[in-house]
Scaffold this active site. Sequence first.
Site, PDB file in Angstrom:
ATOM      1  N   GLN A 148       0.168  -0.349  -5.846  1.00 14.60           N
ATOM      2  CA  GLN A 148      -1.003  -0.690  -5.029  1.00 14.60           C
ATOM      3  C   GLN A 148      -1.530   0.565  -4.344  1.00 14.60           C
ATOM      4  O   GLN A 148      -0.767   1.319  -3.737  1.00 14.60           O
ATOM      5  CB  GLN A 148      -0.645  -1.748  -3.985  1.00 14.60           C
ATOM      6  N   ASP A 149      -2.861   0.794  -4.450  1.00 17.78           N
ATOM      7  CA  ASP A 149      -3.527   1.911  -3.760  1.00 17.78           C
ATOM      8  C   ASP A 149      -3.054   3.281  -4.251  1.00 17.78           C
ATOM      9  O   ASP A 149      -2.825   4.189  -3.450  1.00 17.78           O
ATOM     10  CB  ASP A 149      -3.328   1.816  -2.238  1.00 17.78           C
ATOM     11  N   GLN A 205       0.835  -1.196   0.000  1.00 17.93           N
ATOM     12  CA  GLN A 205       0.000   0.000   0.000  1.00 17.93           C
ATOM     13  C   GLN A 205       0.877   1.257   0.000  1.00 17.93           C
ATOM     14  O   GLN A 205       1.666   1.475   0.932  1.00 17.93           O
ATOM     15  CB  GLN A 205      -0.918   0.020   1.224  1.00 17.93           C
ATOM     16  N   ARG A 250     -12.970  -5.485  -6.906  1.00 13.21           N
ATOM     17  CA  ARG A 250     -13.373  -6.480  -5.924  1.00 13.21           C
ATOM     18  C   ARG A 250     -14.022  -5.769  -4.740  1.00 13.21           C
ATOM     19  O   ARG A 250     -13.739  -4.589  -4.474  1.00 13.21           O
ATOM     20  CB  ARG A 250     -12.188  -7.338  -5.479  1.00 13.21           C
ATOM     21  N   ASP A 300      -5.993  -2.792  -6.436  1.00 11.79           N
ATOM     22  CA  ASP A 300      -6.945  -1.865  -5.805  1.00 11.79           C
ATOM     23  C   ASP A 300      -6.524  -0.412  -6.001  1.00 11.79           C
ATOM     24  O   ASP A 300      -6.638   0.408  -5.084  1.00 11.79           O
ATOM     25  CB  ASP A 300      -7.052  -2.150  -4.294  1.00 11.79           C
TER      26      ASP A 300
END
Length: 566
Positions: free
Chosen positions: A380-381, A358, A470, A402
């Site tokens: 990520q993120d 993250q 998701r 994500d």
Amino acid sequence: MKGGKFIILGVSGILVVGVIIGLIASVNNNHHNSSNSNDLSTNSKSVAAICSPTDYKQACVSSLNLVANNQSATPEDFIKAAIQFTIQEVKSALSNSSNIGKIANDSFNKMAVEDCQDLLQDAIGELQASFSMVGDPSLHTVSDREAELMNWLSAVVSYQQTCLDGFNQSDVKSAMSNGLLNATQLTDNALSIVSAISEILTAFNIPINTSASSRRLFEASEVLDQNEYPAWFSVADRRLMHASTNNNQLKPNVVVAKDGSGQYKTIADALAAYPKSQKGRYIIYVKAGIYNEYITVTKDQVNVFMYGDGPRKTMVTGNKNNIAGFPTFRTASFTAIGSGFIAKSMGFQNTAGPQGHQAVALRVQSDMSAFYNCRMDGYQDTLYAQTHRQFYRNCVISGTVDFIFGDSSALIQNSLIIVRKPMDNQQNTVTAHGRTNRKETTGIVIQNCRIVPEDKLYPVRFQIPTYLGRPWKEYSRAVIMESTLADFIQPAGWLPWNGNFALDTCYFAEYANRGPGASTDKRVKWKGFKVIKNNNEALQFTAGPFIQSQQWLQATGAPYFLGLKN
């Protein structure tokens, strides 16, 4: 400020009671009806009706019923009763939570406790400001008032959940969660009451204002070319956006330049110079350069317009990440909190790489914020679209896992979404929305965009599964519409988070997409997924109804279209 998390409910309670007062006043003045409940006072019947849509009815009735049997009760009495009840709950919560930070046994969880306090101090200021906004006479329809309140109360839910998400020490998280139980129930009730305003009015035969401005929330409007501006732009906004394409025409309040040719060498110094008495937009021109600084546009710095020389020339960068010991909330290179923030022709990146897990490039909790011709690059993120109403146009957003996430109402239009090569054994997911309450009005909408693999991913794109999203939280909501999906999107389209979690309660939808990855024949069969075939259903996720664009987006100066593209 310790215990800041719990004060928010006092303010949100005032907001909800502000709505309730209008209902009660109408009922008391016009509806002294006899019924099977003749033994109840008019005020008691009012409270019962108002609390009927809530999930925690006892808490609702208790919060409003202190003056229910007082026939001479005024709207002010109901406000006092609601405040008094909320204060009692706040005091109890503060007492129970005062030592929570002391049981945190490492720096990570101690930072999470501090983040909780910071998050909800920001929320207090936002809700206080929203109180006067909700009372604005321009919000004269039921739909306008309901949308405004639901926006802010949805943010309250998000702040509480973000606080809890920051912990990895179970006993600290449990203690915080238990301390928030009553506050969480009151927030849930507030959302229920506001979302049922129309039904409550109908139950009491009170006319609902359905003026043209209210109806426009649900109408498609003219479709604009990406280089056009809406006809209702003010002259000042047209000049501002036109001038920002030519630095010599625009007159910024301050100029930032690393080479010393501006008033400031850092963006932080330019923001620190924000005048306390500032009226209108505070315009910051950031000249080309790589600005390795962690920036926060604070809650007091509203209506900031920041523009650069291009998203690859003016870049804010950082490398904080979860593996290095930072909670996700703290990893952002750039954070926008103050309402009305606009960025144009700038880049935001986090260079931690996929191994950092993250690692946020841009975190946005600014209401009525807009990003035009910007880049958000990470893995990520990448983009933490945290809360409130957000708009992105002509942007590039890149990442792996994500990489567009949060609990905001975010509309991304005419943008390029680039999926990058992740770590070994990782799967790519474009979105992960964080709606935890079914009544929240939040979601991520991607409209008329392109979702493609980066060059490095392209040769192995079929070996690394890539999905549209998701369900991060129980009521996650994401809509991909009128967009081009490249061939690497998995036929299933959507990926479970953990087993069957949220597969029935999420809302994932696709509408009128195109490209080799757009076929829905083999999409997941979850109860929470659907292919939208009705234009009217798709319209609810367009700029007007979804982010109330007619109230604010035109003032940002960013071109956009209302309704559906085709």
